[in-house]
Motif scaffolding. Structure first.
Motif, short mmCIF file in Angstrom:
data_model
loop_
_atom_site.label_atom_id
_atom_site.label_comp_id
_atom_site.label_asym_id
_atom_site.label_seq_id
_atom_site.Cartn_x
_atom_site.Cartn_y
_atom_site.Cartn_z
N LYS A 1 0.83 -1.21 0.00
CA LYS A 1 0.00 0.00 0.00
C LYS A 1 0.86 1.26 0.00
O LYS A 1 0.59 2.22 -0.71
CB LYS A 1 -0.92 0.02 1.22
N ALA A 2 1.91 1.25 0.82
CA ALA A 2 2.72 2.46 1.02
C ALA A 2 3.58 2.78 -0.19
O ALA A 2 3.89 3.95 -0.43
CB ALA A 2 3.60 2.29 2.25
N LEU A 3 3.99 1.77 -0.95
CA LEU A 3 4.93 2.01 -2.04
C LEU A 3 4.34 2.95 -3.10
O LEU A 3 5.06 3.80 -3.63
CB LEU A 3 5.34 0.69 -2.70
N ASP A 4 3.06 2.81 -3.38
CA ASP A 4 2.45 3.69 -4.38
C ASP A 4 0.99 3.95 -3.99
O ASP A 4 0.11 3.13 -4.26
CB ASP A 4 2.50 3.05 -5.77
N PRO A 5 0.71 5.09 -3.37
CA PRO A 5 -0.65 5.41 -2.93
C PRO A 5 -1.66 5.52 -4.07
O PRO A 5 -2.87 5.51 -3.81
CB PRO A 5 -0.47 6.76 -2.21
N GLU A 6 -1.18 5.62 -5.32
CA GLU A 6 -2.11 5.68 -6.45
C GLU A 6 -2.77 4.33 -6.72
O GLU A 6 -3.81 4.26 -7.38
CB GLU A 6 -1.38 6.14 -7.72
N ASN B 1 -4.95 1.25 -5.83
CA ASN B 1 -6.06 0.95 -4.93
C ASN B 1 -6.05 -0.54 -4.60
O ASN B 1 -6.61 -1.36 -5.34
CB ASN B 1 -7.40 1.34 -5.59
N ILE B 2 -5.37 -0.90 -3.51
CA ILE B 2 -5.39 -2.29 -3.05
C ILE B 2 -6.68 -2.47 -2.26
O ILE B 2 -6.81 -2.06 -1.11
CB ILE B 2 -4.15 -2.63 -2.21
N ALA B 3 -7.66 -3.08 -2.92
CA ALA B 3 -9.02 -3.12 -2.40
C ALA B 3 -9.36 -4.40 -1.66
O ALA B 3 -10.43 -4.51 -1.06
CB ALA B 3 -10.00 -2.92 -3.56
N GLY B 4 -8.48 -5.39 -1.71
CA GLY B 4 -8.77 -6.65 -1.04
C GLY B 4 -7.58 -7.58 -1.09
O GLY B 4 -6.61 -7.34 -1.83
N VAL B 5 -7.66 -8.64 -0.31
CA VAL B 5 -6.58 -9.63 -0.23
C VAL B 5 -7.18 -11.03 -0.31
O VAL B 5 -8.25 -11.30 0.25
CB VAL B 5 -5.78 -9.48 1.09
N ILE B 6 -6.48 -11.90 -1.04
CA ILE B 6 -6.77 -13.34 -1.03
C ILE B 6 -5.54 -14.04 -0.46
O ILE B 6 -4.42 -13.79 -0.91
CB ILE B 6 -7.07 -13.87 -2.44
#
Length: 451
Positions: A134-139, A141-146
Motif C-alpha cells: 500500500k505504502a509504495l504507491d498510494p495511487e 487501490n489495493i481493495a482486497g486480499v486473497i
C-alpha cells in the motif's frame, strides 16, 4: 466492472486462482479475461475457462491510451474483466519505474487490485506485506486480499484478523494449501491448456475450490466500484491497406503463440485469415502471404519433418518470392533442421534445444533494412523467451539481418530478423501496439508480391 489479481511475488498461485475465479464467475457473467505482460500460455487457461479469448495488456508494448483502447475494444458487450497480473504487483522492466508492471496497468485502467499472498507460515507478517504494498504507491487501490496456501481455517482467521485490523484492507478469501491443484510445468512455463486433454476438468476443480474459499459476491462488488474510463484512447494499429488479400496463419498444437491483436490488425487491413496446421495439413491454403508464430516445434520436430509435402510447398512459396513472416518457433521451423529432423530449409542453419534459457527479456530493436513488416530507421519493442538457438556464427552466416537488437540478445551478434527473398524470421516476438504498421505492411507485401 474490472478488477486486477496481483501477486506479492512468484509462487503465489495467481494463474490457478485467476482461472478459477474466471470460471466460477462465468456461470453468471460474461467474463472477459486479460493477462498482464508478454505471456502466451496463461491466457490459454483463461480462454478455456470463459469462452472468451484472453488478451495481453503490457505497458512496455503499449502506451497508456493503447492499453485503454485494447481493453475497451475487448470489453464491448462483456460484463466483467478479470485481469491476471504478472509476477509481483510492482515488478517491471527495471527496479524503479512502472513500465511493464501490473501496477502500470492498474493505473492506466484505474482498476482496483486484489492482492494474492502466499501465506504459508505467515500471520502478522502478511499484514506487513500489505502495508508495504500500500505504502509504495498510494495511487494503487489495493481493495482486497486473497490468502493462498493457508494451513487450516484457524490459520486463515488469525491472518485475516491481522491484515484487516492492522492495514484496513479486507480479506475476501483464503485457500487451503493443496499441492494436487498445481499445474504441470515445461521449459517455457506452464503447459499450454490446448495440449491438456484434462484441462477442463482441472479448471472445473479450481472453480469449485474458489467458490468454497472466496467471497465472489464481494469481489464483484469491488469490481463494480471501478470508475468509468474517460481518459483518452489511442489506436493500437494503423490501417494502410484496403485491397483484399489472404494471409495463411499456422495454428495447431505446435504453433499457437499469437497476440490476438496481431491477427485483428491483419483483418483490419483487409486480410482474410486462413488457418492451417503444419502438423496435420498436407497442403497450404490458397493465400498470398504466411504468418508462422511461436510455439513448440522442438517437441514436434519429427512429426513436422514427416509432413514432407507441406514442407515442400512452404519452401516453394518462399522461392516464388511470396512473403513469409515467422517468429521464434516459426523461425526454427524455417531452418534446415530442428535437432536432426529436416524442416522447411529456407535458411541453411540448424536449430537445437538447449538445457538453459538462451534469451528471456524485453527487447528493443532498430530496423536497419526495409522488410515485409517494417521500414529502415524504425524502432520497436518486443520480447524474446526461448531455450533453443540457431547454430550460426561468423564462419557460416550467409544472410542479412533486418534488426539491430538494442536491448536483448537476438539470434546472432545482437542482430535478428533473417532475410531471404521476402521471408523474414526472427526470435523477437512482436506486438502490433509496438509496431502499429505491422498488419498493413504485411498486407501490402502480400498484395504487391504475393497477389
Amino acid at each position: 466492472m474490472r478488477i486486477i489479481l496481483a501477486g506479492t511475488g512468484s509462487a503465489v498461485g495467481k494463474t490457478t486462482i485467476a482461472t478459477g475465479i474466471m470460471k466460477a464467475l462465468s456461470e453468471e457473467y460474461d467474463v472477459h479475461p486479460f493477462k498482464v505482460g508478454p505471456d502466451y500460455i496463461d491466457p490459454t487457461y483463461h480462454t478455456l475457462a470463459t469462452g472468451n479469448t484472453s488478451r495481453n495488456l503490457d505497458s512496455f508494448f503499449m502506451k497508456e491510451g493503447q492499453v485503454r483502447d485494447a481493453f475497451l475494444k475487448a470489453m464491448e458487450k462483456k460484463d466483467i474483466a478479470i485481469i491476471e497480473g504478472v509476477r509481483g504487483l510492482y515488478e517491471g522492466i527495471d527496479s524503479i519505474n512502472d513500465i511493464g508492471s501490473t501496477a502500470s496497468i492498474a493505473k492506466s485502467l484505474n482498476a482496483p487490485v486484489i492482492l494474492i499472498i502466499n501465506s504459508r507460515s505467515l500471520v502478522k507478517s502478511a499484514a506487513a506485506l500489505v502495508l508495504g504494498f500500500k505504502a509504495l504507491d498510494p495511487e494503487i487501490n489495493i481493495a482486497g486480499v486473497i490468502l493462498n496456501k493457508v494451513k487450516n481455517n484457524a490459520h486463515y482467521l488469525k491472518t485475516k484478523k491481522s491484515i484487516e485490523e492492522i492495514t484496513g484492507v479486507e480479506v475476501i478469501g483464503g485457500i487451503i494449501r493443496d499441492d494436487s491443484i498445481s499445474i504441470e510445468q515445461r521449459h517455457l512455463g506452464l503447459v499450454p491448456a490446448v495440449e491438456r486433454e484434462n484441462s477442463l476438468s482441472f479448471i472445473e476443480l479450481w472453480s469449485n475450490i474458489i467458490k468454497e474459499s472466496i467471497d465472489l459476491d464481494r469481489l464483484v462488488e469491488i469490481a463494480k466500484e471501478a470508475p468509468k474510463l474517460t481518459s483518452p484512447r489511442e489506436d493500437i494499429w494503423n490501417k494502410l491497406n484496403k485491397q483484399k488479400v489472404k494471409i495463411g496463419v499456422a495454428y495447431d498444437e505446435v504453433f499457437n503463440f499469437y497476440y490476438k491483436e496481431n491477427i485483428e490488425s491483419l483483418e483490419a487491413n483487409s486480410c482474410k485469415v486462413e488457418y492451417f496446421s503444419p502438423l496435420k495439413d498436407e497442403s497450404l491454403p490458397d493465400v498470398d502471404g504466411l504468418y508462422i508464430g511461436g510455439g513448440y516445434p522442438e517437441l514436434f520436430s519429427k512429426e513436422l519433418s514427416q509432413n514432407t509435402n507441406l514442407l515442400k510447398q512452404i519452401k516453394q512459396f518462399h522461392m516464388e518470392n511470396r512473403p513469409i513472416f515467422a517468429e521464434c518457433g516459426g523461425l526454427m521451423y524455417l531452418m534446415n533442421s530442428i535437432h536432426e529432423d529436416k524442416q522447411v530449409g529456407v535458411y541453411p542453419y540448424n536449430a537445437i534445444l538447449t538445457d538453459k534459457v538462451q534469451a528471456l527479456k524485453y527487447t528493443i530493436a532498430e530496423v536497419k533494412k526495409d522488410n515485409i513488416i517494417s521500414k529502415k530507421g524504425e524502432k520497436f519493442n518486443g520480447h524474446e523467451f526461448h531455450y533453443s538457438k540457431v547454430l550460426v556464427d561468423k564462419s557460416n552466416i550467409k544472410h542479412d539481418l533486418a534488426f539491430n537488437i538494442l536491448r536483448g540478445k537476438g539470434s546472432y551478434n545482437n542482430q535478428d530478423g533473417f532475410m531471404e527473398k521476402n521471408t523474414l524470421a526472427s526470435y523477437v516476438h512482436t506486438h502490433v501496439a509496438a509496431m502499429p504498421d505491422f498488419g498493413g505492411n504485411l498486407a501490402i507485401s502480400a498484395r504487391e508480391v504475393g497477389g
